[in-house]
Write an enzyme that holds these catalytic residues in place. Structure first.
Site, mmCIF file in Angstrom:
data_model
loop_
_atom_site.group_PDB
_atom_site.id
_atom_site.type_symbol
_atom_site.label_atom_id
_atom_site.label_comp_id
_atom_site.label_asym_id
_atom_site.label_seq_id
_atom_site.Cartn_x
_atom_site.Cartn_y
_atom_site.Cartn_z
ATOM 1 N N SER A 157 65.079 -17.245 100.146
ATOM 2 C CA SER A 157 64.008 -18.053 99.562
ATOM 3 C C SER A 157 63.560 -17.416 98.262
ATOM 4 C CB SER A 157 62.810 -18.132 100.514
ATOM 5 O OG SER A 157 61.705 -18.757 99.884
ATOM 6 N N TYR A 172 56.589 -14.365 105.835
ATOM 7 C CA TYR A 172 57.736 -15.132 105.342
ATOM 8 C C TYR A 172 58.344 -14.450 104.122
ATOM 9 C CZ TYR A 172 60.480 -19.183 103.872
ATOM 10 O OH TYR A 172 61.508 -20.030 103.508
ATOM 11 N N LYS A 176 62.213 -12.881 103.966
ATOM 12 C CA LYS A 176 63.227 -13.411 103.056
ATOM 13 C C LYS A 176 63.696 -12.360 102.052
ATOM 14 C CE LYS A 176 63.623 -17.495 104.825
ATOM 15 N NZ LYS A 176 64.892 -17.941 105.449
#
Length: 261
Positions: A157, A172, A176
């Site tokens: 990401s 998150y 990533k």
């Protein structure tokens, strides 16, 4: 070493981008970007094995097969449980004599700040988003090594490169960033028999984002819009294909210019 794709210099670029006759496995392939990846791969000629967890993949598999004249299969798997990942690969090898492409596309985002989220929520995101990719790669690697070839394209990401706003999502972002470094490490470790890359999507309209455009994100992106799942999936096609036979350790960012500002 990983040699150039067969007859690379004499082949037409459209032929190099073709996946005809290849077998692809997409984890998290029943919805969102994963579904778009399966569809794009099938349009390019690949047979697809959809591995799902929360969203059943049978309907998607049937539709993709009928639309593209390829073979599709499904199985259920929780990528955080090593035994389930091992079982999934055993099922895959029952129907695919070779596995050419593996896409660990599993991912979740609670969208909570470090203060608001619990220890368990943080650990769960790391387990799904990072450990899940490792578990898939851990099983794909020996298969690629035995075959002498393979392409792994993981979903990272832009959040692994920058801290995006306006939402707060430290778990998150951390997971990533770990995926990007894991992929670079595997690219070096597997240099003799496989290519390993990742795609880092920007803000995209998908099931993870509620299947809608988020207007609040648009001012932060030079294109002033969210990406479409198929726009992201096209990057996976390039990295999975023979056209990218010299690409390994690459993090291909597809974000409408977000990380450029």
């Amino acid at each position: 070493m990983v040699a150039p794709a067969h007859n690379y210099e004499s082949r037409n670029i459209l032929d190099l981008l073709s996946l005809k006759g290849k077998n692809a496995v997409v984890f998290g392939g029943a919805r969102g970007i994963g579904h778009a990846i399966c569809s794009v791969f099938a349009e390019a000629g690949a047979n697809a094995f959809i591995v799902y967890n929360t969203t059943p993949g049978e309907k998607a598999a049937k539709e993709i097969a009928q639309a593209n004249g390829v073979k599709t299969y499904t199985c259920k798997c929780d990528v955080t449980i090593p035994k389930e990942v091992e079982h999934a690969f055993a099922e895959i090898q029952k129907v695919f004599d070779t596995i050419d492409i593996v896409v660990p596309n599993n991912g979740i985002c609670t969208g909570k700040s470090a203060i608001d989220m619990t220890y368990e929520e943080f650990a769960n995101e790391i387990n799904v988003n990072l450990l899940g990719v490792f578990n898939v790669a851990h099983n794909a690697g020996p298969i690629f090594q035995k075959q002498g070839h393979g392409s792994l394209v993981a979903t990272a990401s832009m959040s692994g490169v920058v801290v995006n706003v306006p939402q707060q999502q430290c778990a998150y972002n951390t997971s990533k960033a770990g995926v990007i470094q894991l992929i670079k490490s595997l690219a070096v470790e597997w240099r003799k028999f496989a290519r390993v890359n990742c795609v880092s999507p920007g803000y995209t309209t998908s099931d993870m984002t509620g299947g809608k455009f988020h207007k609040e994100w648009e001012p932060y992106t030079p294109f002033e819009r969210n990406g479409l799942a198929k726009e992201i999936a096209s990057a996976y096609l390039y990295l999975a294909s023979d056209a990218a036979s010299y690409a390994s350790g690459t993090n291909l960012i597809v974000d409408g210019g977000y990380t450029s500002i």
